[in-house]
Design an enzyme around this catalytic site. Structure first.
Site, PDB file in Angstrom:
ATOM      1  N   LYS A 190      -8.469  -0.956   0.164  1.00 27.09           N
ATOM      2  CA  LYS A 190      -9.559  -1.505   0.963  1.00 27.09           C
ATOM      3  C   LYS A 190     -10.340  -2.474   0.106  1.00 27.09           C
ATOM      4  CE  LYS A 190      -9.234  -0.237   5.072  1.00 27.09           C
ATOM      5  NZ  LYS A 190      -8.978  -1.316   6.034  1.00 27.09           N
ATOM      6  N   GLU A 248       0.822  -1.222   0.000  1.00 30.72           N
ATOM      7  CA  GLU A 248       0.000   0.000   0.000  1.00 30.72           C
ATOM      8  C   GLU A 248       0.848   1.262   0.000  1.00 30.72           C
ATOM      9  OE1 GLU A 248      -3.860   2.065   2.184  1.00 30.72           O
ATOM     10  OE2 GLU A 248      -3.097   0.146   2.922  1.00 30.72           O
TER      11      GLU A 248
END
Length: 583
Positions: free
Chosen positions: A200, A184
Site C-alpha cells: 500500500k 504483491e
C-alpha cells in the site's frame, strides 16, 4: 472434471522467501483439474488440492475474489464470471523456458466505463462512509477492457519484462488465460512459518537517479501513505493471529520502498508461525481476500465495494499460486493482472482510498499503474550512441553507466563484461578515424554494437521550432534512450538544410531536439539547458557540461526563446554545435 479447449498448462516465476530459491517453473501434462463453480464447492476443492500436494503433486491455480463468501458469508460480492477456484494437478515441473515465447500479439485501445465525474463521486461516497464511521479505508477498483489477438504467452512474457522480479504466473485453463505479473505477495507458507507482504502506497518513478531517490524518500515520508500501509499491516496482523501460535505474529521491514519500472510501492512484511493442524482452508479463511485489496474493516469494506463497483473483479484481487509437493503454498495477490477469454482482455486498476485521498491524486495513481500495459504493447531495446575516435570511445564510461541504469530501471539483463566485449569487438576494424557507434541492449541483456562512418558537422546548424507541442509521452521513453522513438520520429525534419527540430511540451516549455539537448545563452550571459522535469533525455554531453559548470538548468519557454542571445545543439556524439533558429 470439465472439458477444456486446450490442455491446461502454466508458467510460474515467484520470488521465494527465507533463503529458498525462486520458483521458476513450467507445468505441462495436467492429469486432473480441480474446479469449484459454487460457493459450496470452494472448501472441498482447496482441500483436494492440498491432498494432491501432500501426496507429491504440484497444484497450480487461482481463487477468484468472488469466492470470499465461502470463507465468511458476511462478505458481499458480485456474481462470479468464471470458476471460483481452479487448480491444475501436475506430476512434475520443468525448468522455466528461457527462450522467448513464439508468436505475435496485439491489443486494441484500453477502455473504461468509469468517467471522471463518476470516479469523483465514488471517492466522495467513500469519504462520507469514513466520516460516518463505517470504514477507515476502501480499496476502489475498475476494470479496463480491450480486444486481444495473438499468442497469450507471448503477451505474458512482454508484460513480465515490464514488471520483473515479482510473483508472475501464466495459467491457461484451456478456457481462459490468466496473465499475472503481480509484485504483491499474498502469503508464503511452508506448513509452519507464514509470511504476508501487503503493498500500500504508490509514487511514480523520477526523471533521473536523483529525482527517483527523492520520489522514494517522499513516499516513505508521506504520512498519508504510511497511514494507509499501517492500516493494512494491522489488519493482516489481526488476520494472521486467527491461525498463529500465541505471540508469534511479528512485523518485519515496516515501510519499505520497492522499485518497479513505472512506480515505487510501499510494502511491509508480517510473519507468524501457524498452529499445529492448520490447513490451507484455514489459511484462506483467515486471510482471504487480502486486506490490501478490500479495506478496513474487511467485511464492511466488501459491502461498500459491492455497492460502488459495477462488475465482478474475477481473479484480479483474488489469489493465484502454487501448492508445493509435500506441503506448503505460495500465492500472489493478482494485481497487474490480465484475464483473457474469447478474444477479450480485462485488467483491473485500483488504489486505497483514505480520508486524505484527493480525486486528482488517485486518478493520476491509476494512470501510473496502468502504464505497464502500455509499455508492454511494443517491445523495445535500449540504445546508446557513442563516438569512436582514434580507437577511443568518447565518454564511454558515462554512456555505459547510463545504459546500466536504464537496464536496471526496466529490468533488462545486464552483464557489463559482455557489453564491453561487444564494443571492443569494433576496435580492430575501426582503430583510425571517427565513427558513430550504435550500441543496443535487448531485454535478455544481449548487446549488439555497430559502427557507421561519421563526418564532422558544418556549423552553425539550422534548426526549426516544432509547429505543435509534443503530445503526452510515457516518461520512461523520454528519460531513457530506447528504440521506441515514434514520439521523436514524427518531428524529425524533412526540409533540406534543416538539421533538427526543437521540441516543446504542452505547458509551453522548450525541451530538447529529436537527437540532442539544447543550450541557450540568456540576456544575462548564462548558458542554460531545460530541466529534466520538462520532459527530455539526460544526455551524456549535457551531463558533462552541467558538471563542468558551463551550463545550468533553467526553465525556458517558447515565448522567451526569441530573447536568447545564442542557441546550441549539444550531445556526446557531435559535441557543441552553434545553432541558428530558422523562422
Amino acid at each position: 472434471m470439465h472439458a477444456a479447449r486446450r490442455p491446461p498448462r502454466a508458467l510460474v516465476d515467484f520470488l521465494s522467501e527465507d533463503g529458498r530459491p525462486p520458483l521458476r517453473l513450467a507445468f505441462e501434462g495436467c492429469r486432473e483439474v480441480l474446479r469449484a463453480d459454487t460457493l459450496a464447492e470452494v472448501r472441498t476443492v482447496l482441500q483436494a488440492a492440498e491432498r494432491h500436494a501432500a501426496a507429491g503433486a504440484w497444484c497450480v491455480g487461482f481463487v477468484r475474489y468472488e469466492a470470499a463468501p465461502a470463507f465468511d458469508a458476511a462478505f458481499e460480492v458480485h456474481p462470479a464470471d468464471g470458476p471460483l477456484v481452479w487448480f491444475g494437478v501436475f506430476d512434475s515441473a520443468a525448468p522455466w523456458p528461457d527462450a522467448p515465447a513464439a508468436g505475435a500479439w496485439s491489443t486494441g485501445p484500453w477502455q473504461s466505463e468509469l468517467a471522471r465525474a463518476a470516479f469523483d463521486a465514488r471517492i466522495a461516497r467513500i469519504h462520507q462512509a469514513i466520516r460516518g464511521g463505517e470504514t477507515y479505508q476502501i480499496n476502489l477498483t475498475e476494470p479496463l477492457s480491450s480486444g486481444f489477438q495473438g499468442e497469450a504467452e507471448a503477451w505474458f512474457r512482454a508484460l513480465q519484462r515490464e514488471q520483473p522480479q515479482g510473483y508472475a504466473a501464466f495459467i491457461d485453463t484451456g478456457e481462459e488465460q490468466l496473465l499475472s505479473v503481480s509484485p504483491e505477495l499474498f502469503f508464503d507458507w511452508d506448513g509452519e512459518r507464514i509470511r504476508s507482504r501487503p503493498m500500500k502506497g504508490t509514487a511514480p518513478r523520477g526523471d533521473d537517479a536523483l529525482s527517483d531517490a527523492r520520489q522514494a524518500a517522499a513516499l516513505l515520508a508521506s504520512e498519508k501513505e504510511r497511514a494507509e500501509n499501517l492500516m493494512i499491516v494491522d489488519l493482516i496482523r489481526n488476520d494472521l493471529s486467527r491461525i498463529a501460535r500465541p505471540h508469534s505474529v511479528k512485523v518485519e521491514q515496516l515501510f519499505q520502498a520497492r522499485a518497479w519500472p513505472t512506480v515505487w510501492q510501499m510494502t511491509s512484511d508480517v510473519l507468524a508461525r501457524t498452529r499445529e493442524g492448520t490447513g490451507l482452508v484455514d489459511v484462506f479463511e483467515a486471510l482471504f481476500p487480502c486486506g490490501s485489496v478490500t479495506g478496513v474493516p474487511k467485511v464492511r469494506a466488501t459491502g461498500l465495494i459491492r455497492s460502488l463497483e459495477t462488475a465482478p473483479r474475477g481473479v484480479y484481487c483474488g489469489a493465484a499460486g502454487v501448492l508445493r509437493p509435500g506441503g506448503g503454498a505460495i500465492f500472489n495477490v493478482p494485481i497487474r493482472t490480465v484475464q483473457l477469454r474469447d478474444g477479450r482482455a480485462v485488467c483491473g486498476i485500483g488504489s486505497g482510498i483514505t480520508i486524505d485521498a484527493r480525486p486528482e491524486g488517485e486518478w493520476d495513481e491509476w494512470r501510473n499503474k496502468r502504464r505497464f500495459l502500455e509499455a508492454a504493447a511494443a517491445p523495445f531495446t535500449l540504445i546508446e550512441t557513442l563516438r569512436l575516435e582514434g580507437g577511443v570511445f568518447i565518454h564511454g564510461d558515462a554512456h555505459l553507466a547510463r545504459l546500466q541504469a536504464s537496464a536496471a530501471h526496466f529490468g533488462f539483463g545486464w552483464d557489463g563484461a559482455r557489453v564491453r566485449q561487444a564494443l571492443d569487438g569494433l576496435l580492430a576494424g575501426h582503430a583510425e578515424g571517427a565513427w558513430r557507434v550504435r550500441l543496443l541492449l535487448d531485454a535478455a541483456g544481449q548487446p549488439k554494437a555497430e559502427a557507421f562512418a561519421f563526418a564532422p558537422t558544418a556549423t552553425p546548424v539550422r534548426i526549426r521550432l516544432a509547429t505543435r507541442p509534443m503530445e503526452t509521452v510515457h516518461p520512461d521513453f523520454l528519460r531513457h534512450k530506447t528504440s521506441r522513438r515514434a514520439h521523436y520520429s514524427r518531428f524529425e525534419p524533412t526540409e533540406p538544410g534543416i538539421f533538427d527540430t526543437l521540441l516543446h511540451n504542452t505547458d509551453g516549455e522548450v525541451t530538447e531536439f529529436t537527437r540532442g539537448n539544447l543550450a541557450a545563452l540568456t540576456p544575462d550571459g548564462d548558458w542554460i539547458t531545460p530541466p529534466l522535469s520538462a520532459g527530455l533525455l539526460p544526455g551524456v554531453g549535457r551531463g558533462r557540461w552541467l558538471a563542468e559548470g558551463r551550463i545550468r538548468e533553467a526553465r525556458l519557454t517558447v515565448d522567451a526563446l526569441p530573447q536568447m542571445r545564442a542557441l546550441a545543439f549539444v550531445n556526446s556524439l557531435r559535441g557543441w554545435l552553434p545553432a541558428e533558429l530558422v523562422d
